[in-house]
Design a protein around this motif. Sequence first.
Motif, PDB file in Angstrom:
ATOM      1  N   ALA A   1       0.813  -1.214   0.000  1.00 52.43           N
ATOM      2  CA  ALA A   1       0.000   0.000   0.000  1.00 52.43           C
ATOM      3  C   ALA A   1       0.847   1.265   0.000  1.00 52.43           C
ATOM      4  O   ALA A   1       0.467   2.268  -0.594  1.00 52.43           O
ATOM      5  CB  ALA A   1      -0.947  -0.003   1.202  1.00 52.43           C
ATOM      6  N   GLY A   2       2.004   1.222   0.648  1.00 53.83           N
ATOM      7  CA  GLY A   2       2.853   2.403   0.715  1.00 53.83           C
ATOM      8  C   GLY A   2       3.938   2.453  -0.344  1.00 53.83           C
ATOM      9  O   GLY A   2       4.776   3.357  -0.348  1.00 53.83           O
ATOM     10  N   LEU A   3       3.931   1.476  -1.247  1.00 52.64           N
ATOM     11  CA  LEU A   3       4.966   1.413  -2.276  1.00 52.64           C
ATOM     12  C   LEU A   3       4.672   2.402  -3.395  1.00 52.64           C
ATOM     13  O   LEU A   3       3.588   2.395  -3.974  1.00 52.64           O
ATOM     14  CB  LEU A   3       5.058  -0.001  -2.851  1.00 52.64           C
ATOM     15  N   THR A   4       5.633   3.249  -3.675  1.00 54.26           N
ATOM     16  CA  THR A   4       5.534   4.202  -4.778  1.00 54.26           C
ATOM     17  C   THR A   4       6.876   4.230  -5.497  1.00 54.26           C
ATOM     18  O   THR A   4       7.869   3.694  -4.995  1.00 54.26           O
ATOM     19  CB  THR A   4       5.229   5.626  -4.258  1.00 54.26           C
ATOM     20  N   ILE A   5       6.888   4.893  -6.624  1.00 54.89           N
ATOM     21  CA  ILE A   5       8.162   5.099  -7.309  1.00 54.89           C
ATOM     22  C   ILE A   5       9.115   5.837  -6.373  1.00 54.89           C
ATOM     23  O   ILE A   5      10.306   5.534  -6.308  1.00 54.89           O
ATOM     24  CB  ILE A   5       7.971   5.889  -8.622  1.00 54.89           C
ATOM     25  N   GLN A   6       8.582   6.781  -5.598  1.00 53.65           N
ATOM     26  CA  GLN A   6       9.434   7.560  -4.700  1.00 53.65           C
ATOM     27  C   GLN A   6      10.029   6.693  -3.589  1.00 53.65           C
ATOM     28  O   GLN A   6      11.202   6.838  -3.256  1.00 53.65           O
ATOM     29  CB  GLN A   6       8.669   8.742  -4.093  1.00 53.65           C
ATOM     30  N   THR A   7       9.232   5.770  -3.013  1.00 48.71           N
ATOM     31  CA  THR A   7       9.796   4.927  -1.949  1.00 48.71           C
ATOM     32  C   THR A   7      10.855   3.985  -2.514  1.00 48.71           C
ATOM     33  O   THR A   7      11.835   3.684  -1.836  1.00 48.71           O
ATOM     34  CB  THR A   7       8.713   4.133  -1.193  1.00 48.71           C
ATOM     35  N   ILE A   8      10.652   3.544  -3.746  1.00 45.46           N
ATOM     36  CA  ILE A   8      11.688   2.737  -4.389  1.00 45.46           C
ATOM     37  C   ILE A   8      12.915   3.598  -4.658  1.00 45.46           C
ATOM     38  O   ILE A   8      14.049   3.199  -4.382  1.00 45.46           O
ATOM     39  CB  ILE A   8      11.165   2.085  -5.685  1.00 45.46           C
ATOM     40  N   ALA A   9      12.684   4.803  -5.171  1.00 48.92           N
ATOM     41  CA  ALA A   9      13.797   5.728  -5.468  1.00 48.92           C
ATOM     42  C   ALA A   9      14.576   6.068  -4.199  1.00 48.92           C
ATOM     43  O   ALA A   9      15.806   6.208  -4.247  1.00 48.92           O
ATOM     44  CB  ALA A   9      13.271   6.999  -6.127  1.00 48.92           C
ATOM     45  N   ASP A  10      13.880   6.184  -3.082  1.00 47.11           N
ATOM     46  CA  ASP A  10      14.560   6.490  -1.819  1.00 47.11           C
ATOM     47  C   ASP A  10      15.524   5.368  -1.412  1.00 47.11           C
ATOM     48  O   ASP A  10      16.535   5.635  -0.759  1.00 47.11           O
ATOM     49  CB  ASP A  10      13.539   6.723  -0.704  1.00 47.11           C
TER      50      ASP A  10
END
Length: 194
Positions: free
Chosen positions: A26-35
Amino acid sequence: MDGERSETELEVMEATYAALAEHGYAGLTIQTIADAFPKSKSLLYYHYDDKEAILHDFLDYLVDAFRATFEFERTDDPRETLGELLEALLPRDIGDDERAFRVAVLELLVQAPHDASSAERFADLYAAIYDGFVTVLEAGIESGAFEPVDVEEAATLLVAVASGGLTWSITVNQSIAADVRDVLDPFLEAELYR
């Protein structure tokens, strides 16, 4: 497996693993991966169109990793190999990080009925697990370490018990995996091992 992916793609897979473990589906985004990715976010977009493309590649990566980890050769000790496979699929004790990751994978699995591409990849994962059990069971029977059983039926049962036990463990009761193993191991001792 690693030879088929570039260093950057492997880093994306590691970042996806880390982001899933930390944030869940649910909290997975491109940004969380990028982080979690050691390179630029723009490089993610160079390799992948969107989060779903990354997740589909990640599921392929998991299947490849499973197959590479359990390249089932005809080992001298099929019983030990079967134990290692069961421990990988249904560990008696799951640490917090591993549990978080497995919960995230379960969240991905829940999406599969609505996403044919994800469903296909999970089918590949289950097929890899099934094939691993079949190979180990055949080796055990051939070597005389296992009773002659219907390999396909036994593999189906082991996949069901391992996946169901893990789901039960990560969703309801963390200690149930050990309880399932406490039932499964004596069953294998009585019905399969010689």
